[in-house]
Design an enzyme around this catalytic site. Sequence first.
Site, PDB file in Angstrom:
ATOM      1  N   TYR A   7       3.169   9.803  -0.463  1.00 16.60           N
ATOM      2  CA  TYR A   7       4.300   9.258   0.304  1.00 16.60           C
ATOM      3  C   TYR A   7       5.630   9.466  -0.433  1.00 16.60           C
ATOM      4  O   TYR A   7       6.690   9.293   0.170  1.00 16.60           O
ATOM      5  CB  TYR A   7       4.124   7.753   0.589  1.00 16.60           C
ATOM      6  CG  TYR A   7       2.827   7.350   1.256  1.00 16.60           C
ATOM      7  CD1 TYR A   7       2.004   8.286   1.875  1.00 16.60           C
ATOM      8  CD2 TYR A   7       2.414   6.025   1.267  1.00 16.60           C
ATOM      9  CE1 TYR A   7       0.809   7.909   2.466  1.00 16.60           C
ATOM     10  CE2 TYR A   7       1.226   5.639   1.863  1.00 16.60           C
ATOM     11  CZ  TYR A   7       0.426   6.591   2.452  1.00 16.60           C
ATOM     12  OH  TYR A   7      -0.761   6.212   3.032  1.00 16.60           O
ATOM     13  N   LYS A  51      -2.668   5.966  -4.349  1.00 18.77           N
ATOM     14  CA  LYS A  51      -3.751   6.915  -4.032  1.00 18.77           C
ATOM     15  C   LYS A  51      -3.488   8.269  -4.679  1.00 18.77           C
ATOM     16  O   LYS A  51      -2.330   8.688  -4.787  1.00 18.77           O
ATOM     17  CB  LYS A  51      -3.846   7.107  -2.509  1.00 18.77           C
ATOM     18  CG  LYS A  51      -3.752   5.818  -1.718  1.00 18.77           C
ATOM     19  CD  LYS A  51      -3.948   6.015  -0.223  1.00 18.77           C
ATOM     20  CE  LYS A  51      -3.621   4.737   0.525  1.00 18.77           C
ATOM     21  NZ  LYS A  51      -2.188   4.574   0.881  1.00 18.77           N
ATOM     22  N   ASP A  84       0.853  -1.194   0.000  1.00 16.18           N
ATOM     23  CA  ASP A  84       0.000   0.000   0.000  1.00 16.18           C
ATOM     24  C   ASP A  84       0.888   1.242   0.000  1.00 16.18           C
ATOM     25  O   ASP A  84       1.581   1.517   0.976  1.00 16.18           O
ATOM     26  CB  ASP A  84      -0.894  -0.007   1.246  1.00 16.18           C
ATOM     27  CG  ASP A  84      -1.876   1.147   1.249  1.00 16.18           C
ATOM     28  OD1 ASP A  84      -2.993   0.977   0.729  1.00 16.18           O
ATOM     29  OD2 ASP A  84      -1.511   2.236   1.750  1.00 16.18           O
ATOM     30  N   HIS A 114      -7.389   9.676  -1.948  1.00 15.84           N
ATOM     31  CA  HIS A 114      -6.740   9.584  -0.637  1.00 15.84           C
ATOM     32  C   HIS A 114      -7.588  10.209   0.483  1.00 15.84           C
ATOM     33  O   HIS A 114      -7.727   9.637   1.557  1.00 15.84           O
ATOM     34  CB  HIS A 114      -5.362  10.267  -0.715  1.00 15.84           C
ATOM     35  CG  HIS A 114      -4.357   9.764   0.260  1.00 15.84           C
ATOM     36  ND1 HIS A 114      -3.015   9.697  -0.014  1.00 15.84           N
ATOM     37  CD2 HIS A 114      -4.484   9.299   1.517  1.00 15.84           C
ATOM     38  CE1 HIS A 114      -2.366   9.211   1.029  1.00 15.84           C
ATOM     39  NE2 HIS A 114      -3.239   8.971   1.980  1.00 15.84           N
TER      40      HIS A 114
HETATM   41  P1  NDP Z   1       0.974   1.343  11.795  1.00 13.75           P
HETATM   42  O1  NDP Z   1      -0.185   1.206  12.724  1.00 13.75           O
HETATM   43  O2  NDP Z   1       1.201   0.305  10.761  1.00 13.75           O
HETATM   44  O3  NDP Z   1       2.276   1.495  12.711  1.00 13.75           O
HETATM   45  C1  NDP Z   1       3.551   1.710  12.193  1.00 13.75           C
HETATM   46  C2  NDP Z   1       4.498   1.995  13.375  1.00 13.75           C
HETATM   47  O4  NDP Z   1       4.532   0.882  14.265  1.00 13.75           O
HETATM   48  C3  NDP Z   1       5.932   2.250  12.972  1.00 13.75           C
HETATM   49  O5  NDP Z   1       6.443   3.222  13.852  1.00 13.75           O
HETATM   50  C4  NDP Z   1       6.622   0.908  13.202  1.00 13.75           C
HETATM   51  O6  NDP Z   1       7.990   1.098  13.564  1.00 13.75           O
HETATM   52  C5  NDP Z   1       5.838   0.354  14.365  1.00 13.75           C
HETATM   53  N1  NDP Z   1       5.709  -1.111  14.317  1.00 13.75           N
HETATM   54  C6  NDP Z   1       5.319  -1.859  13.259  1.00 13.75           C
HETATM   55  N2  NDP Z   1       5.268  -3.165  13.588  1.00 13.75           N
HETATM   56  C7  NDP Z   1       5.628  -3.257  14.881  1.00 13.75           C
HETATM   57  C8  NDP Z   1       5.791  -4.343  15.777  1.00 13.75           C
HETATM   58  N3  NDP Z   1       5.556  -5.596  15.388  1.00 13.75           N
HETATM   59  N4  NDP Z   1       6.176  -4.066  17.053  1.00 13.75           N
HETATM   60  C9  NDP Z   1       6.405  -2.787  17.441  1.00 13.75           C
HETATM   61  N5  NDP Z   1       6.279  -1.723  16.647  1.00 13.75           N
HETATM   62  C10 NDP Z   1       5.902  -1.945  15.362  1.00 13.75           C
HETATM   63  O7  NDP Z   1       0.863   2.801  11.138  1.00 13.75           O
HETATM   64  P2  NDP Z   1       0.803   3.414   9.682  1.00 13.75           P
HETATM   65  O8  NDP Z   1       0.333   4.796   9.849  1.00 13.75           O
HETATM   66  O9  NDP Z   1       2.054   3.219   8.950  1.00 13.75           O
HETATM   67  O10 NDP Z   1      -0.363   2.595   8.966  1.00 13.75           O
HETATM   68  C11 NDP Z   1      -0.148   1.469   8.122  1.00 13.75           C
HETATM   69  C12 NDP Z   1      -0.349   1.832   6.672  1.00 13.75           C
HETATM   70  O11 NDP Z   1      -1.658   2.373   6.461  1.00 13.75           O
HETATM   71  C13 NDP Z   1       0.556   2.954   6.165  1.00 13.75           C
HETATM   72  O12 NDP Z   1       1.907   2.554   5.985  1.00 13.75           O
HETATM   73  C14 NDP Z   1      -0.154   3.353   4.904  1.00 13.75           C
HETATM   74  O13 NDP Z   1       0.074   2.389   3.893  1.00 13.75           O
HETATM   75  C15 NDP Z   1      -1.608   3.311   5.391  1.00 13.75           C
HETATM   76  N6  NDP Z   1      -2.068   4.643   5.873  1.00 13.75           N
HETATM   77  C16 NDP Z   1      -3.045   5.263   5.141  1.00 13.75           C
HETATM   78  C17 NDP Z   1      -3.535   6.486   5.505  1.00 13.75           C
HETATM   79  C18 NDP Z   1      -4.602   7.104   4.697  1.00 13.75           C
HETATM   80  O14 NDP Z   1      -4.939   8.276   4.919  1.00 13.75           O
HETATM   81  N7  NDP Z   1      -5.195   6.403   3.739  1.00 13.75           N
HETATM   82  C19 NDP Z   1      -3.038   7.197   6.703  1.00 13.75           C
HETATM   83  C20 NDP Z   1      -2.040   6.449   7.439  1.00 13.75           C
HETATM   84  C21 NDP Z   1      -1.599   5.213   7.030  1.00 13.75           C
HETATM   85  P3  NDP Z   1       9.276   0.799  12.621  1.00 13.75           P
HETATM   86  O15 NDP Z   1       8.891   1.149  11.198  1.00 13.75           O
HETATM   87  O16 NDP Z   1      10.309   1.701  13.201  1.00 13.75           O
HETATM   88  O17 NDP Z   1       9.595  -0.648  12.784  1.00 13.75           O
END
Ligand code: NDP
Length: 287
Positions: free
Chosen positions: A56, A81, A51, A114
């Site tokens: 981004y 998006k 995704d 988006h």
């Molecule tokens: P997430 O809920 O996926 O959390 C990501 C964070 O959690 C990062 O800081 C990562 O750290 C940490 N993390 C991931 N896995 C673990 C784990 N197993 N244990 C501990 N910490 C963990 O947040 P996102 O906002 O990234 O949401 C996921 C996806 O949703 C996005 O990447 C995007 O594709 C989508 N999105 C869409 C939006 C929209 O408006 N349509 C808005 C926001 C997100 P690290 O990377 O340092 O490991």
Amino acid sequence: MTTPLSDAVPTIELNDGRAIPQLGFGVFQIPPNETERAAAVALETGYRHIDTAEMYGNEKGVGDAVRASGIDRADVFITSKLNNGFHEPEVARKAFAKTLDELGSDYVDLFLIHWPLPTLYGGDFVSTWRTLEEFKADGRARSIGVSNFQIDHLERLAAETETVPAVNQIELHPYFQNADVVAYGRANGIHTEAWAPIAQGKVLGDRALKEIAERLGKSVAQVVLRWHIQRGNIVFPKSVTPARIKENFALFDFELEPGDAEKIDALDKGEAGRDGPNPDVFAYVPA
Ligand code: NDP
């Protein structure tokens, strides 16, 4: 159309008959120059759904990782998006062509608006949606959907256009379960994609979740992601950390008992649990 893209992850059939892997990999906030490496780890791990978004700035890294992996393009489901500055039809057409160019592909599996931006463009996200209908009709977007749409936005599309969005990608995690929007989607054939499925880490210290995770011998992230899977949500956790990318993929060798799932349901704080912007007023347009 329900043939699995990978046996490791179940697929969900969308309202246009196409199949999407229920678990994918999100790349929000991964810097462009790190995206190819992170996506490569995800593909090696077994993820077949990525995704991304024009906003981004890392669509190219996603496309490069898929090509370098040697996996057939047809076996990877890619979502992108439309950025907030590009809602006017002629601008959207150019932006979509650029997305395909960045991905290095002649199609995208799923293309989303988006944000609805109801306070911009004279409130007209309907012409933008009709432009996405063109992309679906010419086959360059295999499926089309929306993101951050509220019920009234979805009702307007239903009243004024032909195509029901295949998905609505919305903020959804244990503290903000977005129940009304999910229920509208369920009643109208729109699958829910949960963004920030672990609330960008903010649910990981929760006492109730830790108790469940310790008892099952799983991480809190795995418990929360499994909860999403059992609710039928499509999820794509983001991580740049290889061990977490692998951990987040290991969701299909255990199940939550109904009692544990109910404990997680009970963590919903309603609107107070929303962590990201409210789509009714969000009006950010990148420079
Ligand atoms: P997430 O809920 O996926 O959390 C990501 C964070 O959690 C990062 O800081 C990562 O750290 C940490 N993390 C991931 N896995 C673990 C784990 N197993 N244990 C501990 N910490 C963990 O947040 P996102 O906002 O990234 O949401 C996921 C996806 O949703 C996005 O990447 C995007 O594709 C989508 N999105 C869409 C939006 C929209 O408006 N349509 C808005 C926001 C997100 P690290 O990377 O340092 O490991």
